[in-house]
Design an enzyme around this catalytic site. Sequence first.
Site, PDB file in Angstrom:
ATOM      1  N   ARG A   1       0.818  -1.223   0.000  1.00 25.95           N
ATOM      2  CA  ARG A   1       0.000   0.000   0.000  1.00 25.95           C
ATOM      3  C   ARG A   1       0.850   1.271   0.000  1.00 25.95           C
ATOM      4  O   ARG A   1       0.426   2.292  -0.539  1.00 25.95           O
ATOM      5  CB  ARG A   1      -0.937  -0.014   1.210  1.00 25.95           C
TER       6      ARG A   1
ATOM      7  N   LYS B   1     -19.685 -17.188  -0.593  1.00 25.67           N
ATOM      8  CA  LYS B   1     -21.150 -17.151  -0.598  1.00 25.67           C
ATOM      9  C   LYS B   1     -21.766 -16.368  -1.743  1.00 25.67           C
ATOM     10  O   LYS B   1     -21.228 -15.364  -2.182  1.00 25.67           O
ATOM     11  CB  LYS B   1     -21.616 -16.503   0.707  1.00 25.67           C
TER      12      LYS B   1
ATOM     13  N   GLY C   1     -10.298  -8.934  -1.553  1.00 25.76           N
ATOM     14  CA  GLY C   1      -9.275  -9.367  -0.600  1.00 25.76           C
ATOM     15  C   GLY C   1      -8.666 -10.731  -0.861  1.00 25.76           C
ATOM     16  O   GLY C   1      -7.460 -10.866  -1.029  1.00 25.76           O
TER      17      GLY C   1
ATOM     18  N   GLY D   1     -13.461  -4.162  -0.247  1.00 26.57           N
ATOM     19  CA  GLY D   1     -14.839  -3.691  -0.151  1.00 26.57           C
ATOM     20  C   GLY D   1     -15.150  -2.600  -1.164  1.00 26.57           C
ATOM     21  O   GLY D   1     -16.218  -2.581  -1.776  1.00 26.57           O
TER      22      GLY D   1
HETATM   23  P1  AMP Z   1     -14.883 -14.364  -0.305  1.00 26.59           P
HETATM   24  O1  AMP Z   1     -14.358 -13.532   0.827  1.00 26.59           O
HETATM   25  O2  AMP Z   1     -16.358 -14.423  -0.400  1.00 26.59           O
HETATM   26  O3  AMP Z   1     -14.198 -14.031  -1.611  1.00 26.59           O
HETATM   27  O4  AMP Z   1     -14.507 -15.865   0.072  1.00 26.59           O
HETATM   28  C1  AMP Z   1     -13.189 -16.331   0.111  1.00 26.59           C
HETATM   29  C2  AMP Z   1     -13.156 -17.622   0.864  1.00 26.59           C
HETATM   30  O5  AMP Z   1     -13.988 -18.567   0.232  1.00 26.59           O
HETATM   31  C3  AMP Z   1     -11.776 -18.223   0.927  1.00 26.59           C
HETATM   32  O6  AMP Z   1     -11.305 -18.148   2.247  1.00 26.59           O
HETATM   33  C4  AMP Z   1     -12.005 -19.661   0.484  1.00 26.59           C
HETATM   34  O7  AMP Z   1     -11.368 -20.601   1.320  1.00 26.59           O
HETATM   35  C5  AMP Z   1     -13.495 -19.839   0.578  1.00 26.59           C
HETATM   36  N1  AMP Z   1     -13.990 -20.889  -0.318  1.00 26.59           N
HETATM   37  C6  AMP Z   1     -13.726 -21.046  -1.611  1.00 26.59           C
HETATM   38  N2  AMP Z   1     -14.294 -22.158  -2.096  1.00 26.59           N
HETATM   39  C7  AMP Z   1     -14.970 -22.747  -1.063  1.00 26.59           C
HETATM   40  C8  AMP Z   1     -15.748 -23.925  -0.930  1.00 26.59           C
HETATM   41  N3  AMP Z   1     -15.955 -24.737  -1.958  1.00 26.59           N
HETATM   42  N4  AMP Z   1     -16.277 -24.202   0.277  1.00 26.59           N
HETATM   43  C9  AMP Z   1     -16.047 -23.370   1.324  1.00 26.59           C
HETATM   44  N5  AMP Z   1     -15.330 -22.232   1.251  1.00 26.59           N
HETATM   45  C10 AMP Z   1     -14.785 -21.921   0.071  1.00 26.59           C
END
Ligand code: AMP
Length: 395
Positions: free
Chosen positions: A35, A197, A353, A376
Site C-alpha cells: 500500500r 457465498k 481481498g 470492499g
Molecule cells: P470471499 O471472501 O467471499 O471471496 O470468500 C473467500 C473464501 O472462500 C476463501 O477463504 C475460500 O477458502 C473460501 N472458499 C472457496 N471455495 C470454497 C468452498 N468450496 N467451500 C467453502 N469455502 C470456500
Amino acid sequence: MKTLNDFNFENKKALIRVDFNVPLNDAFEVTDNTRIQAAKPTIIKILEDGGSCILMSHLGRPKAKEDNFSLRHIVSSVTEVLGVQVKFVDDCIGSTVEEAVANLKSGEVLLLENLRFYPEEKAGDVAFAEQLSKLGDVYVNDAFGTAHRAHASTAIIAQFFPENKCFGNLLATEIESIDKVLNNSEKPVTAILGGAKVSSKIGVIENIIEKVDHIIVGGGMTFTFIKALGGTIGNSLVEDDKLVLALEILAKAKENNTEIHLPVDAIIADAFSSDANTQVVDTNEIPDGWMGLDCGPKTVEKFAEVIAKSKTILWNGPLGVFEMEKFAQGTIGLGNAIAEATKNGVFSLVGGGDSVAAVKQFGFADKVSYVSTGGGAMLEMLEGKTLPGIEAILK
Ligand code: AMP
C-alpha cells in the site's frame, strides 16, 4: 475527472489521503508495504513539481489513542519506499500540526498521526474535516481502500477544496481499470466470481449480468446453484435461502445472452481439513458426508477455454479453499489461464481481498494487467454504487 495532471504543485502543500493501513508484526515492523508502494507515484509527482506532501491515513481500528496503532511505526518504511526522509507529527489536527505544516518546505514529506485516534474521523464529522482541511492547499484522495466510506478525511473534507481537489494516481487507475472492464471493454468480457457465498456477491452479479458476456462461477457459491438445479451436493456449503435467487440469476443471464458457466466436477473432501480424504466427482453427484472444496480438472479445462476466447477479464474470489494446498488447484489453474491470456494482450483485473491474497501467494500478481488495492471498495464499484470518496472529488 480531475487528476494530478490538472495541477502544478510548485510551492503548494498537497494534503493527501493515503491508505497506509499496512500489516505490522509484533516488533511493529511493516510486513507488506504494497500500500505504501501504491501511493508512491502520487507523492513523487508532487515532490517533483516542487510541492510538499502532508500524508494522512488510518491504521487498524484503535478505540482511542493507542500506541500500537501509531503511524510512527511506519515512518522508516515510508522513508525507505519513497527514498525521502519522512517527518512525523504525533497528532493530525491542532496547533502543533499546523506549525509542522507551516515549516514544511518544497520537496518534504510529513506524515500525520492516525486519523482514527479521533472518533470524528469515522463519524464523518464536518468540524474535524475542516480542521484537517487547514493543512493543505490542494486535497488529493489516493486511498481506494477507504473510498467506499464517507469518513471525514475520505469524503467530507473535499467540500473545503471546491476547486483544489483531485484524484491521486492510484485512485485514478483503480477507477479507470473498473471502467475498462464494465463500460469501455473489449468484448467478450468474462467475469470470474468465486469465494464463499452467493449472498456477498449477489449485488455484483446483478450489476454485471448485463455488461459481461460470460460469468464463471466458482468457490463455495457453486453449490447453491447446483442444488437449485436439482443436483446432490452432500455437505457442501449452501445457502438454502438463496436457491430461488440462484434460479432467477440463471434466468436473467439467459435473457441477456450472458453465459453462466458452473463447475462440472469438484474435488470433494470428507472433512474441512488439509488432511481430509479426497476424490473427484461430478459437481451434481456429491455423496452424503462429503463436501466440494475445489473445482476438478475437467472444470479447470472448461474455464480455461472460456478465458482463452475472452478479451477482457475480471476475477473476484478464489475457486476453492486455496488456503489449503489440496484445494488450491482450481485457483492456480484459473490463474495460469488468466496469466496466459494477459500475455496475449487481454486486459485482466483482479480484485477483492482473497483473490489478491491468492494471486500474490501463487505468483500471478505481475502476470495480470492490474491488481486492485481495495476489497470492499472494489466490490461496491462492481455493484454499480457511487463511492463517497469518489463522488466528493467529482462534485
Ligand atoms: P470471499 O471472501 O467471499 O471471496 O470468500 C473467500 C473464501 O472462500 C476463501 O477463504 C475460500 O477458502 C473460501 N472458499 C472457496 N471455495 C470454497 C468452498 N468450496 N467451500 C467453502 N469455502 C470456500
